[in-house]
Design a protein around this motif. Sequence first.
Motif, PDB file in Angstrom:
ATOM      1  N   ARG A  38       5.865  -5.097  12.889  1.00 23.86           N
ATOM      2  CA  ARG A  38       6.459  -5.923  13.905  1.00 23.86           C
ATOM      3  C   ARG A  38       6.280  -4.875  15.245  1.00 23.86           C
ATOM      4  NH1 ARG A  38      10.834  -9.541  12.180  1.00 23.86           N
ATOM      5  NH2 ARG A  38      11.123  -9.513  10.094  1.00 23.86           N
ATOM      6  N   ALA A  39       6.314  -3.632  14.926  1.00 30.83           N
ATOM      7  CA  ALA A  39       6.066  -2.779  15.936  1.00 30.83           C
ATOM      8  C   ALA A  39       4.714  -2.903  16.554  1.00 30.83           C
ATOM      9  CB  ALA A  39       6.454  -1.184  15.863  1.00 30.83           C
ATOM     10  N   LYS A  40       3.866  -2.964  15.751  1.00 27.40           N
ATOM     11  CA  LYS A  40       2.332  -3.434  16.135  1.00 27.40           C
ATOM     12  C   LYS A  40       2.129  -4.795  16.840  1.00 27.40           C
ATOM     13  CE  LYS A  40      -0.026  -0.628  12.645  1.00 27.40           C
ATOM     14  NZ  LYS A  40      -0.932  -0.665  11.454  1.00 27.40           N
ATOM     15  N   VAL A  41       2.828  -5.921  16.129  1.00 31.56           N
ATOM     16  CA  VAL A  41       2.735  -6.923  16.881  1.00 31.56           C
ATOM     17  C   VAL A  41       3.280  -7.108  18.243  1.00 31.56           C
ATOM     18  CG1 VAL A  41       3.486  -9.418  16.646  1.00 31.56           C
ATOM     19  CG2 VAL A  41       2.599  -8.310  14.768  1.00 31.56           C
ATOM     20  N   LYS A  42       4.524  -6.391  18.516  1.00 29.58           N
ATOM     21  CA  LYS A  42       5.124  -6.237  19.544  1.00 29.58           C
ATOM     22  C   LYS A  42       4.408  -5.617  20.746  1.00 29.58           C
ATOM     23  CE  LYS A  42       9.488  -4.443  21.824  1.00 29.58           C
ATOM     24  NZ  LYS A  42      10.790  -3.687  21.497  1.00 29.58           N
ATOM     25  N   ARG A  43       3.589  -4.601  20.360  1.00 29.90           N
ATOM     26  CA  ARG A  43       2.608  -3.724  21.067  1.00 29.90           C
ATOM     27  C   ARG A  43       1.462  -4.642  21.476  1.00 29.90           C
ATOM     28  NH1 ARG A  43      -1.391   0.919  19.396  1.00 29.90           N
ATOM     29  NH2 ARG A  43      -1.913   1.546  21.547  1.00 29.90           N
ATOM     30  N   ILE A  44       0.943  -5.494  20.791  1.00 32.47           N
ATOM     31  CA  ILE A  44       0.070  -6.280  21.170  1.00 32.47           C
ATOM     32  C   ILE A  44       0.501  -7.352  22.015  1.00 32.47           C
ATOM     33  CG2 ILE A  44      -1.469  -8.225  20.208  1.00 32.47           C
ATOM     34  CD1 ILE A  44      -2.036  -6.702  17.546  1.00 32.47           C
ATOM     35  N   TRP A  45       1.538  -7.898  21.883  1.00 35.32           N
ATOM     36  CA  TRP A  45       2.119  -9.012  23.152  1.00 35.32           C
ATOM     37  C   TRP A  45       2.354  -8.246  24.297  1.00 35.32           C
ATOM     38  CZ3 TRP A  45       1.438 -13.921  22.984  1.00 35.32           C
ATOM     39  CH2 TRP A  45       1.335 -14.322  21.690  1.00 35.32           C
ATOM     40  N   LYS A  46       2.883  -7.168  24.211  1.00 33.28           N
ATOM     41  CA  LYS A  46       3.237  -6.262  25.499  1.00 33.28           C
ATOM     42  C   LYS A  46       1.917  -6.105  26.206  1.00 33.28           C
ATOM     43  CE  LYS A  46       4.649  -1.895  27.267  1.00 33.28           C
ATOM     44  NZ  LYS A  46       5.186  -0.565  26.886  1.00 33.28           N
TER      45      LYS A  46
END
Length: 149
Positions: A38-46
Motif C-alpha cells: 500500500r505504501a508503494k502504491v501511495k508513493r506512485i500516486w503521489k
Amino acid sequence: MSHHHDTHDLTHLYEGDQSKLYSGVLAHHEDINSDESRAKVKRIWKVTGILTLITIIEVFAGLMLYTSNANVPHVLIITFFVAFTLLKAYYIVKVFMHLGDETKVFAKFVLFPMLLVVWLAVVLLVDSTYHLGIGETFGHTVKAIVGGH
C-alpha cells in the motif's frame, strides 16, 4: 542418471520449458494488501500527482507566453522549461525506473553518462548557432562585395 532438484534451488526453472518462469514460483512480490504494498502504491500516486502538476504548470506557462506579448527574455523561458523538464525526469528516473532504490555508486554510474550526453547536446547547439552566425555574416560580406549593395 536422474536429476534431483533441490526445492530451494529454483535455477532448474530456467532450463527447458520457459513457461515455468511465469508460474509464480519466482515471484518476489509481497501481498497486495500488505502495508508495504500500500505504501508503494501511495508513493506512485503521489509522484504521478507531482508529475501531473508540473506538466500543468508547464502547459499553462507555455499558453500564457504564446498568447501574451510578454517581453520575457528567451533565455529565461528556456531555463524555465529545461528546469521543469529535468525535475520531471528526476522523478521518473528515481521512482518509476527505481534508480532511487539503488546504491549511490550505481546511480552515479548511470547518471554520469547522461550528463555527458546533455553537455554534448548543449555544446553542439551553441557551436551550431555560432557557425550559423558566421555563415550569415560571411554571406552578407560576399553579397556586399559582389553585388555592391
